[in-house]
Enzyme design. Structure first.
Site, short mmCIF file in Angstrom:
data_model
loop_
_atom_site.label_atom_id
_atom_site.label_comp_id
_atom_site.label_asym_id
_atom_site.label_seq_id
_atom_site.Cartn_x
_atom_site.Cartn_y
_atom_site.Cartn_z
N HIS A 159 8.65 7.22 8.19
CA HIS A 159 9.29 7.33 6.87
C HIS A 159 10.75 7.71 7.13
O HIS A 159 11.08 8.32 8.14
CB HIS A 159 8.55 8.36 6.02
CG HIS A 159 7.25 7.82 5.48
ND1 HIS A 159 7.11 7.31 4.23
CD2 HIS A 159 6.04 7.66 6.09
CE1 HIS A 159 5.87 6.87 4.05
NE2 HIS A 159 5.19 7.07 5.18
N HIS A 201 4.98 4.60 12.74
CA HIS A 201 5.06 4.53 11.27
C HIS A 201 6.06 5.60 10.82
O HIS A 201 5.68 6.77 10.67
CB HIS A 201 3.64 4.78 10.74
CG HIS A 201 3.47 4.81 9.27
ND1 HIS A 201 2.85 3.80 8.56
CD2 HIS A 201 3.79 5.75 8.32
CE1 HIS A 201 2.79 4.10 7.28
NE2 HIS A 201 3.37 5.29 7.10
N CYS A 221 3.83 9.48 0.56
CA CYS A 221 2.47 9.97 0.33
C CYS A 221 2.51 11.01 -0.78
O CYS A 221 3.19 12.02 -0.67
CB CYS A 221 1.93 10.59 1.63
SG CYS A 221 0.31 11.34 1.42
N ASN A 237 9.15 4.46 3.51
CA ASN A 237 9.06 4.00 4.91
C ASN A 237 10.39 3.39 5.32
O ASN A 237 11.19 3.02 4.47
CB ASN A 237 8.00 2.89 5.03
CG ASN A 237 6.61 3.37 4.76
OD1 ASN A 237 6.18 3.42 3.62
ND2 ASN A 237 5.89 3.73 5.79
N ARG A 244 0.84 -1.22 0.00
CA ARG A 244 0.00 0.00 0.00
C ARG A 244 0.87 1.27 0.00
O ARG A 244 1.01 1.94 -1.01
CB ARG A 244 -0.93 -0.03 1.22
CG ARG A 244 -2.05 1.01 1.15
CD ARG A 244 -1.66 2.41 1.59
NE ARG A 244 -1.14 2.45 2.96
CZ ARG A 244 -0.58 3.52 3.49
NH1 ARG A 244 -0.48 4.64 2.80
NH2 ARG A 244 -0.11 3.50 4.73
N ASP A 245 1.52 1.56 1.12
CA ASP A 245 2.32 2.79 1.21
C ASP A 245 3.46 2.72 0.20
O ASP A 245 3.81 3.71 -0.45
CB ASP A 245 2.86 2.95 2.63
CG ASP A 245 3.19 4.39 2.99
OD1 ASP A 245 3.54 5.15 2.08
OD2 ASP A 245 3.13 4.73 4.19
P1 HMG Z 1 -13.68 13.57 -2.72
O1 HMG Z 1 -13.51 13.95 -4.13
O2 HMG Z 1 -13.85 14.65 -1.70
O3 HMG Z 1 -14.87 12.50 -2.60
O4 HMG Z 1 -12.44 12.66 -2.31
P2 HMG Z 1 -16.43 12.69 -2.49
O5 HMG Z 1 -16.88 12.01 -1.25
O6 HMG Z 1 -16.80 14.14 -2.69
O7 HMG Z 1 -16.97 11.85 -3.76
C1 HMG Z 1 -16.68 12.26 -5.10
C2 HMG Z 1 -16.84 11.05 -6.03
O8 HMG Z 1 -15.84 10.08 -5.71
C3 HMG Z 1 -18.16 10.32 -5.90
O9 HMG Z 1 -18.48 9.79 -7.18
C4 HMG Z 1 -17.86 9.17 -4.97
O10 HMG Z 1 -18.72 8.05 -5.15
C5 HMG Z 1 -16.45 8.82 -5.39
P3 HMG Z 1 -19.56 10.49 -8.12
O11 HMG Z 1 -20.84 10.53 -7.31
O12 HMG Z 1 -19.04 11.88 -8.41
O13 HMG Z 1 -19.60 9.60 -9.33
N1 HMG Z 1 -15.72 8.22 -4.28
C6 HMG Z 1 -15.07 7.05 -4.33
N2 HMG Z 1 -14.88 6.16 -5.32
C7 HMG Z 1 -14.16 5.03 -5.00
N3 HMG Z 1 -13.63 4.80 -3.79
C8 HMG Z 1 -13.80 5.67 -2.79
C9 HMG Z 1 -14.53 6.86 -3.05
N4 HMG Z 1 -14.86 7.90 -2.27
C10 HMG Z 1 -15.58 8.74 -3.04
N5 HMG Z 1 -13.28 5.41 -1.59
C11 HMG Z 1 -11.40 10.96 -0.95
C12 HMG Z 1 -12.31 12.18 -0.97
C13 HMG Z 1 -11.11 10.63 0.50
C14 HMG Z 1 -12.14 9.81 -1.63
C15 HMG Z 1 -10.12 11.31 -1.74
O14 HMG Z 1 -9.58 12.49 -1.22
C16 HMG Z 1 -9.07 10.21 -1.64
O15 HMG Z 1 -9.26 9.13 -2.17
N6 HMG Z 1 -7.93 10.49 -0.96
C17 HMG Z 1 -6.90 9.48 -0.73
C18 HMG Z 1 -5.53 10.08 -0.66
C19 HMG Z 1 -4.55 9.01 -0.30
O16 HMG Z 1 -4.78 7.83 -0.52
N7 HMG Z 1 -3.39 9.41 0.25
C20 HMG Z 1 -2.35 8.48 0.63
C21 HMG Z 1 -2.71 7.59 1.79
S1 HMG Z 1 -2.49 8.37 3.37
C22 HMG Z 1 -0.81 8.13 3.71
O17 HMG Z 1 -0.06 7.73 2.86
C23 HMG Z 1 -0.32 8.40 5.10
C24 HMG Z 1 -0.05 7.12 5.91
O18 HMG Z 1 0.87 6.28 5.24
C25 HMG Z 1 0.52 7.47 7.30
C26 HMG Z 1 1.70 8.46 7.22
O19 HMG Z 1 2.70 8.15 6.55
O20 HMG Z 1 1.57 9.52 7.83
C27 HMG Z 1 -1.36 6.34 6.13
MG MG Z 2 3.01 6.47 5.27
#
Ligand code: HMG
Ligand code: MG
Length: 300
Positions: free
Chosen positions: A209, A207, A240, A249, A15-16
């Site tokens: 990095h 966690h 990210c 990481n 994933r990450d």
């Molecule tokens: P948004 O655009 O605000 O979503 O995104 P929405 O709720 O307004 O919905 C818009 C459209 O997207 C809708 O479709 C939803 O159905 C669809 P429409 O009606 O327009 O046809 N939708 C989805 N489709 C599939 N799967 C879903 C989903 N949700 C809505 N889950 C959202 C908000 C959260 C979805 C978006 O911002 C997003 O996906 N962000 C993810 C970013 C990400 O993955 N970042 C990396 C992971 S975090 C990280 O790495 C940190 C960590 O490792 C810890 C650390 O290191 O600190 C964990």
């Molecule tokens: Mg991370």
């Protein structure tokens, strides 16, 4: 020194590790890699992410991956879940655990999941409740615990507030994220001293990095403070896309090498792990940061 006798390594490479890669690792290769990871002795693998596929194209095949892998008994297969839509997809794919995530800093939260912190709480509460009702365990992540790429210093009160709220929702474990690899051992000690007065140490994972090379030093301090659960990514992959400057990481290979040398049990086989690192390095097509791979002369 007050080290635990055993440590749980939580492998977040699929994933990450892959979410920030320019190369799209094919679904078939992801499945083959996760199957290799399952046979290393790792007991916990974060296999993908049910976020919006446009936000993280590298993991747009989440359902195919989750449905395609061979589940090894005793291994927990988990995935990131940002909202109700993500949980529906994750449950259809029969993941064991849902990992919800948000940030301690407002700007990173907004950039990463398009919501304010205040607006994120009810969304995650619903995910945690529905996930628990479906018989799945849940985990929480807090990003930017030790610093934010947009806001700089993150005050501990913000971390406490998000931690309290996530625990109160019912998450089983909270992973504290050093999203941009900015923490140092003294800061880790100070943050943990505050949090461990409020919550037990077995509720936390760390966690780190390794952007600035401090991840293993930070883990050593965390071990000494009673933490026995660490996220790591094979080969040191990771980052990210919504946190500028974030790199990989801590590498699982290097963490395992250190823990083995310290006599801390993990149950993970070093040779099988290195072989799985080499596999993904070949697929990514560039040398990975893992020092253990370099030391074996296979990081070329
Ligand atoms: P948004 O655009 O605000 O979503 O995104 P929405 O709720 O307004 O919905 C818009 C459209 O997207 C809708 O479709 C939803 O159905 C669809 P429409 O009606 O327009 O046809 N939708 C989805 N489709 C599939 N799967 C879903 C989903 N949700 C809505 N889950 C959202 C908000 C959260 C979805 C978006 O911002 C997003 O996906 N962000 C993810 C970013 C990400 O993955 N970042 C990396 C992971 S975090 C990280 O790495 C940190 C960590 O490792 C810890 C650390 O290191 O600190 C964990
Ligand atoms: Mg991370």
């Amino acid at each position: 020194m007050n080290w635990p006798a055993s440590v749980m390594i939580k492998e977040v490479g699929p994933r990450d590790g892959l979410q920030n890669e320019k190369v799209f690792v094919s679904t078939e290769d992801k499945i083959a890699w996760i199957n290799q990871l399952s046979s290393t002795g790792l007991k916990y693998i974060e296999i993908t992410s049910f976020v919006h596929p446009k936000w993280i194209p590298a993991l747009s095949d989440a359902a195919e991956v989750a449905k395609g892998i061979t589940r090894m008994p005793g291994v927990v297969y988990t995935a990131l879940v940002p909202n109700r839509k993500g949980l529906e997809r994750a449950l259809e794919s029969n993941i064991d655990e849902a990992a919800v995530f948000m940030s301690a800093s407002e700007t990173h939260n907004q950039k990463n999941i398009n919501k304010s912190i205040e607006d994120t709480f009810p969304i995650l509460r619903e995910v945690v409740q529905q996930s628990l009702s479906a018989g799945k365990s849940t985990r929480g992540y807090i990003s930017t615990v030790f610093g934010c790429p947009y806001e700089g210093i993150v005050h501990i009160e913000k971390v406490i507030r998000v931690s309290e709220t996530l625990f109160e929702m019912g998450i089983g474990e909270l992973s504290l994220g050093d999203t941009i690899g900015i923490a140092n051992p003294k800061q880790v000690q100070e943050v943990l001293e505050v949090l461990l007065k409020r919550f037990p140490s077995d509720k936390f994972a760390l966690h780190f990095h390794d952007t600035r090379g401090t991840a293993l030093a930070n883990i050593l301090v965390s071990l000494d403070m009673g933490i026995a659960s660490f996220d790591a990514s094979l080969g040191g992959l990771g980052g990210c896309p919504y946190a500028p400057g974030a790199s990989g990481n801590v590498s699982t290979d290097d963490l395992l090498y250190m823990l083995n040398g310290m006599g801390i049990h993990t149950g993970v086989d070093q040779e099988k792990l290195l072989s799985a690192s080499r596999f993904i390095q070949d697929k990514i097509g560039r040398p990975l940061p893992s020092r253990s791979l370099q030391a074996r002369g296979i990081n070329k």
